[in-house]
Design an enzyme around this catalytic site. Structure first.
Site, PDB file in Angstrom:
ATOM      1  N   SER A 104       5.122   5.133  25.604  1.00  0.00           N
ATOM      2  CA  SER A 104       5.102   6.387  26.349  1.00  0.00           C
ATOM      3  C   SER A 104       3.975   7.308  25.905  1.00  0.00           C
ATOM      4  O   SER A 104       3.728   8.322  26.550  1.00  0.00           O
ATOM      5  CB  SER A 104       6.442   7.116  26.166  1.00  0.00           C
TER       6      SER A 104
ATOM      7  N   HIS B 131       3.952   2.097  31.686  1.00  0.00           N
ATOM      8  CA  HIS B 131       4.935   3.074  31.200  1.00  0.00           C
ATOM      9  C   HIS B 131       5.950   3.351  32.306  1.00  0.00           C
ATOM     10  O   HIS B 131       5.688   4.117  33.231  1.00  0.00           O
ATOM     11  CB  HIS B 131       4.231   4.358  30.760  1.00  0.00           C
TER      12      HIS B 131
ATOM     13  N   GLU C  85       3.458   4.547  35.142  1.00  0.00           N
ATOM     14  CA  GLU C  85       2.076   4.866  34.758  1.00  0.00           C
ATOM     15  C   GLU C  85       1.410   3.559  34.331  1.00  0.00           C
ATOM     16  O   GLU C  85       1.892   2.873  33.433  1.00  0.00           O
ATOM     17  CB  GLU C  85       2.053   5.848  33.583  1.00  0.00           C
TER      18      GLU C  85
ATOM     19  N   ASN D 286       3.784  12.533  29.680  1.00  0.00           N
ATOM     20  CA  ASN D 286       4.227  13.211  28.455  1.00  0.00           C
ATOM     21  C   ASN D 286       3.263  14.282  27.983  1.00  0.00           C
ATOM     22  O   ASN D 286       3.656  15.185  27.242  1.00  0.00           O
ATOM     23  CB  ASN D 286       4.482  12.188  27.352  1.00  0.00           C
TER      24      ASN D 286
END
Length: 283
Positions: free
Chosen positions: A119, A140, A152, A190
């Site tokens: 992540s 991800h 992702e 993130n």
């Protein structure tokens, strides 16, 4: 490249979810973990998800059994010798991931793609321990994997165009939407989400408002489905701290400094929902 067999390393929450969506898409899945009990726990989670789909009329009982039949157990990383792509979903730790990728590089067929579900960790750094950095890529998935649509797809410095296109096509076949992202700390999801959560923790730490008020503002005022402190508990406060540290170290900006209250909760073992207590208490 035609992908038929997928190996998923790690049968935890993310790994089992990835295995489920791959099996649903018709791929043969080799689900790998260190112990049989971990595999069985992962299969139990997949079975529970599929049973719920049957009860709600989204799948038939026959479809459920067919999906489960496409998942086989693996307790040895040597099983990577007969697959087309490996998706690693182990613990979010660079040393662990590099060790796994070194082994996969030795074992996996020459054509095999090595993907990681990290992540926030750099794809380029993971790829650097292999002799095939052009075949290393990030995938991800969002949690919970069977429900969330986004993946992702992160290019490392050396990731080949053909590898990216193969993974993008596979992502579509999984019924997901792939978004191309370059290799920077935290990627997109993130890098935006965790500083928001961290700022919410600072607001609590500084006494700006109660945890309930902070979550209500973001739910009712910003139309978020879940408040940031509840979401942090769901993600795991240790994971939140780890990602903030990666952002702080990788980007070198003080705005990414983890809140001291987050550090204190993690040190206390208050990791969120999984430990029974975080910002909220769970039965």
């Amino acid at each position: 490249m035609n992908i038929q067999t997928v190996m998923v390393i790690g049968a935890g929450q993310m790994g089992s979810g990835i295995a489920q969506v791959c099996a649903q898409a018709g791929y043969h899945v080799v689900l790998n973990d260190m112990k049989q009990e971990f595999f069985e726990r992962g299969i139990a989670s997949i079975t529970k998800n599929l049973t719920r789909d049957v009860e709600k009329g989204r799948k038939t009982a026959q479809q459920k059994e067919e999906i489960l039949s496409r998942i086989t157990m693996s307790l040895s990383i040597e099983d990577a010798s007969k697959v087309d792509i490996i998706i690693e979903a182990a613990v979010e730790n660079m040393e662990v991931k590099q060790s796994i990728f070194q082994q996969l590089d030795r074992i996996a067929p020459e054509h095999a793609i090595l993907a990681t579900n990290t992540s926030s960790l750099p794809i380029t750094e993971i790829a650097a321990v292999t002799n095939r950095p052009e075949k290393v890529i990030g995938m991800h998935f969002m949690n919970p994997v069977p429900v969330m649509q986004l993946v992702e797809i992160i290019r490392g410095l050396a990731t080949a165009d053909e590898v990216y296109e193969t993974v993008a096509t596979m992502t579509k076949q999984l019924g997901k939407t792939g978004v191309e992202v370059n290799d920077f700390p935290g990627f997109i999801s993130n890098r935006i989400l965790l500083p928001m959560i961290n700022e919410a923790i600072y607001a609590l730490y500084e006494g700006v408002a109660t945890k309930e008020a902070i979550d209500d503002v973001m739910k009712m005022g910003m139309n978020h489905p879940m408040g940031p402190l509840t979401l942090a508990d769901f993600i795991g406060l240790d994971t939140c701290l780890s990602i903030m540290e990666i952002l702080h170290e990788g980007l070198g900006d003080s705005k990414y400094r983890p809140c001291p209250l987050l550090r204190k909760y993690v040190a206390a073992g208050w990791l969120g929902k999984k430990s029974g207590r975080g910002f909220y208490v769970y039965e």
